[in-house]
Design an enzyme around this catalytic site. Structure first.
Site, mmCIF file in Angstrom:
data_model
loop_
_atom_site.group_PDB
_atom_site.id
_atom_site.type_symbol
_atom_site.label_atom_id
_atom_site.label_comp_id
_atom_site.label_asym_id
_atom_site.label_seq_id
_atom_site.Cartn_x
_atom_site.Cartn_y
_atom_site.Cartn_z
ATOM 1 C CG ASP A 13 41.066 35.538 30.519
ATOM 2 O OD1 ASP A 13 41.599 34.325 31.128
ATOM 3 O OD2 ASP A 13 39.902 35.807 30.489
ATOM 4 C CE LYS A 16 47.313 36.643 35.230
ATOM 5 N NZ LYS A 16 46.190 37.035 34.179
ATOM 6 N N GLY A 40 43.405 30.099 34.098
ATOM 7 C CA GLY A 40 44.004 29.308 33.107
ATOM 8 C C GLY A 40 45.317 29.720 32.443
ATOM 9 C CG HIS A 41 48.320 31.087 34.301
ATOM 10 N ND1 HIS A 41 49.109 31.452 35.463
ATOM 11 C CD2 HIS A 41 47.198 32.063 34.284
ATOM 12 C CE1 HIS A 41 48.238 32.271 36.148
ATOM 13 N NE2 HIS A 41 47.440 32.589 35.364
ATOM 14 C CD GLN A 223 41.959 34.598 39.024
ATOM 15 O OE1 GLN A 223 42.604 34.645 40.131
ATOM 16 N NE2 GLN A 223 41.845 33.409 38.478
HETATM 17 P P1 IMP Z 1 35.257 33.272 40.130
HETATM 18 O O1 IMP Z 1 36.881 33.631 40.394
HETATM 19 O O2 IMP Z 1 35.094 31.955 39.568
HETATM 20 O O3 IMP Z 1 34.376 33.427 41.431
HETATM 21 O O4 IMP Z 1 34.597 34.189 39.024
HETATM 22 C C1 IMP Z 1 34.301 35.452 39.156
HETATM 23 C C2 IMP Z 1 34.780 36.379 38.016
HETATM 24 O O5 IMP Z 1 36.124 36.448 37.725
HETATM 25 C C3 IMP Z 1 34.066 35.977 36.967
HETATM 26 O O6 IMP Z 1 33.426 37.189 35.967
HETATM 27 C C4 IMP Z 1 35.102 35.213 36.150
HETATM 28 O O7 IMP Z 1 34.689 34.963 34.875
HETATM 29 C C5 IMP Z 1 36.339 35.921 36.548
HETATM 30 N N1 IMP Z 1 37.568 35.144 36.389
HETATM 31 C C6 IMP Z 1 37.896 34.148 37.254
HETATM 32 N N2 IMP Z 1 39.172 33.785 37.044
HETATM 33 C C7 IMP Z 1 39.536 34.274 35.728
HETATM 34 C C8 IMP Z 1 40.431 34.216 34.927
HETATM 35 O O8 IMP Z 1 41.309 33.495 35.200
HETATM 36 N N3 IMP Z 1 40.376 34.932 33.773
HETATM 37 C C9 IMP Z 1 39.508 35.862 33.452
HETATM 38 N N4 IMP Z 1 38.379 35.975 34.249
HETATM 39 C C10 IMP Z 1 38.308 35.216 35.255
#
Ligand code: IMP
Length: 442
Positions: A13, A16, A40-41, A223
């Site tokens: 977040d 990017k 989410g971009h 991420q």
């Molecule tokens: P998953 O990727 O849905 O398996 O989530 C694993 C961890 O990564 C969790 O703590 C999510 O909140 C975090 N996470 C996954 N995608 C994002 C992102 O795009 N931004 C911030 N945190 C993320």
């Protein structure tokens, strides 16, 4: 061959999407290399706001080829929705290509993600429940379904039947839950395949040809570094490789083709989901950052945890990604504070001070931040368009981050719009990709 990787330097977040959108004006190709619809971009310009989960942020530049590479796990439902929504807003997607080797997120992956989270009880990761972990698990176990299967009805039917033999038993016996039927999934996914088929191709040669022939290529990470499966705060991580190395593995490009690596970092820190966060602020200042920074998830709407900037994290990020520069985003959010703090080290319970990020999350849990206090600035800076016009205190803040990380801050962002950006260290606003390459060589 200017090839630049844009990587999240914190817990995701970091904005990017905005940075990639700015670089895309000087790019021939934008390649998304990992993650899935958990990302989410957000891109804002000319009064429009777009939220992208899978489509690369270069899609708004018609001359840029946009690639979803093999390292991404693709949920076709989300991708088709995203494509339709872009088209409805007048954005053409003719320049989008999807790797035939990318794995497909299936309905049972989303189901399993939610059920596994529930089963973890108090040890929940706080996943986005988008099926990301289970999809990457199937990929690693060599039983995933790929886009190459999806585009061929017979192959897809066979792969789906085989997968359901296992998944329906697993769901029934372990989770006492019904699995969606073959017919339901088949019907739904067949309709996605029809839309996506023309875009599915072997993307590795496209990317290779682009870098080899001197085109300007931007690799878009999803991420952040601290969510990396190997290098993040395990187990509170995602299941992919957001780090810069993931750009090579996720696209089929060798490391020698990468010229520059830009770490995107907020001027403070946020985290969504569970896990250690040494500089977290659960007080008024934390709320101030959340409200001013609109720190609510693009994908899940969850309020993000907020805290001071952590340069132990940023130094670690510079190390594991080989950062050649930072892009600092959301500096405007810090306006109005009397003082600002920067974490420069951690203190362990035995009194020892460490400057290196600990690899063990259990150690990180026990770390207390060691802060430096700097004067804040009262002025709003959203209208500032050059380094020279920043308040002296804001300049001092950015420079202190450079000193503590040993890495130049080449871009500063003071708002979500393309125009709310300025470049430093000789990087040209008109040719940022080429000049970031030049900066990396200095
Ligand atoms: P998953 O990727 O849905 O398996 O989530 C694993 C961890 O990564 C969790 O703590 C999510 O909140 C975090 N996470 C996954 N995608 C994002 C992102 O795009 N931004 C911030 N945190 C993320």
């Amino acid at each position: 061959m200017p090839a630049v990787v844009v990587v999240g330097a914190q817990w995701g977040d970091e904005a990017k999407g905005k940075v990639v959108d700015c670089l895309a004006q000087d790019a021939d190709m934008v390649v998304r290399y990992g993650g899935g619809s958990n990302a989410g971009h957000t891109v804002r310009f000319d009064g429009h706001e777009f939220k992208l989960h899978l489509v690369p942020s270069g899609i708004f530049r018609p001359r840029v080829t946009n690639i979803i590479a093999s390292g991404v796990v693709v949920d076709p439902q989300v991708l088709v929705e995203e494509i339709r929504s872009l088209q409805a807003q007048g954005v053409a997607v003719d320049n989008l290509r999807i790797s035939a080797s990318a794995h497909v997120v299936m309905p049972y992956h989303r189901l399993l993600d939610a059920l596994e989270e529930k089963q973890r009880g108090s040890a929940q990761i706080g996943t986005t429940c988008r099926g990301i972990g289970p999809a990457y698990a199937d990929k690693a176990a060599r039983k995933g379904i790929r886009m190459a299967d999806l585009r061929q009805p017979d192959r897809f039917a066979e792969a789906l039947r085989r997968a359901l033999e296992e998944k329906s038993r697993l769901l029934k016996m372990v989770y006492e839950t019904d699995c969606p039927t073959f017919e339901d999934i088949w019907r739904e996914y067949k309709s996605y395949a029809e839309i996506l088929r023309p875009m599915i191709t072997d993307t590795d040669p496209l990317v290779y040809h682009a870098v080899k022939s001197g085109q300007r290529v931007v690799f878009e990470g999803a991420q952040g570094t601290l969510l990396d499966l190997d290098h993040g705060t395990y187990p509170y991580v995602t299941s992919s490789h957001p780090v810069a190395g993931g750009a090579c593995v996720g696209t089929g490009i060798g490391p020698t083709y990468i010229d520059a690596v830009i770490g995107v970092a907020k001027a403070y820190t946020t985290r969504v989901g569970s896990g250690a966060f040494p500089t977290e602020l659960t007080n008024e200042t934390g709320n101030y950052l959340r409200e001013r920074g609109r720190e609510y998830g693009t994908t899940t709407g969850r309020p993000r945890r907020c805290g001071w900037l952590d340069t132990v994290v940023l130094r670690y990020s510079a190390q594991v990604n080989g950062l050649t520069a930072f892009a600092m985003t959301l500096l405007d959010v810090l306006s109005g504070l009397d003082t600002v703090q920067i974490c420069r080290a951690y203190r362990l319970p035995n009194g020892e001070t460490i400057e290196q990020f600990p690899s063990d999350s259990a150690v990180l849990d026990r770390c207390e931040p060691v802060y430096e206090q700097l004067p804040g600035w009262k002025e709003e800076i959203a209208d500032v368009r050059s380094w020279e016009d920043l308040p002296a205190e804001a300049k001092r803040y950015v420079q202190r981050v450079e000193e503590l990380t040993g890495t130049p801050v080449a871009m500063v962002s003071v708002g979500p719009l393309r125009t709310q950006t300025f470049w430093r260290h000789g990087v040209s606003a008109d040719a940022p990709v080429r000049s970031l390459q030049a900066l990396a060589r200095r």
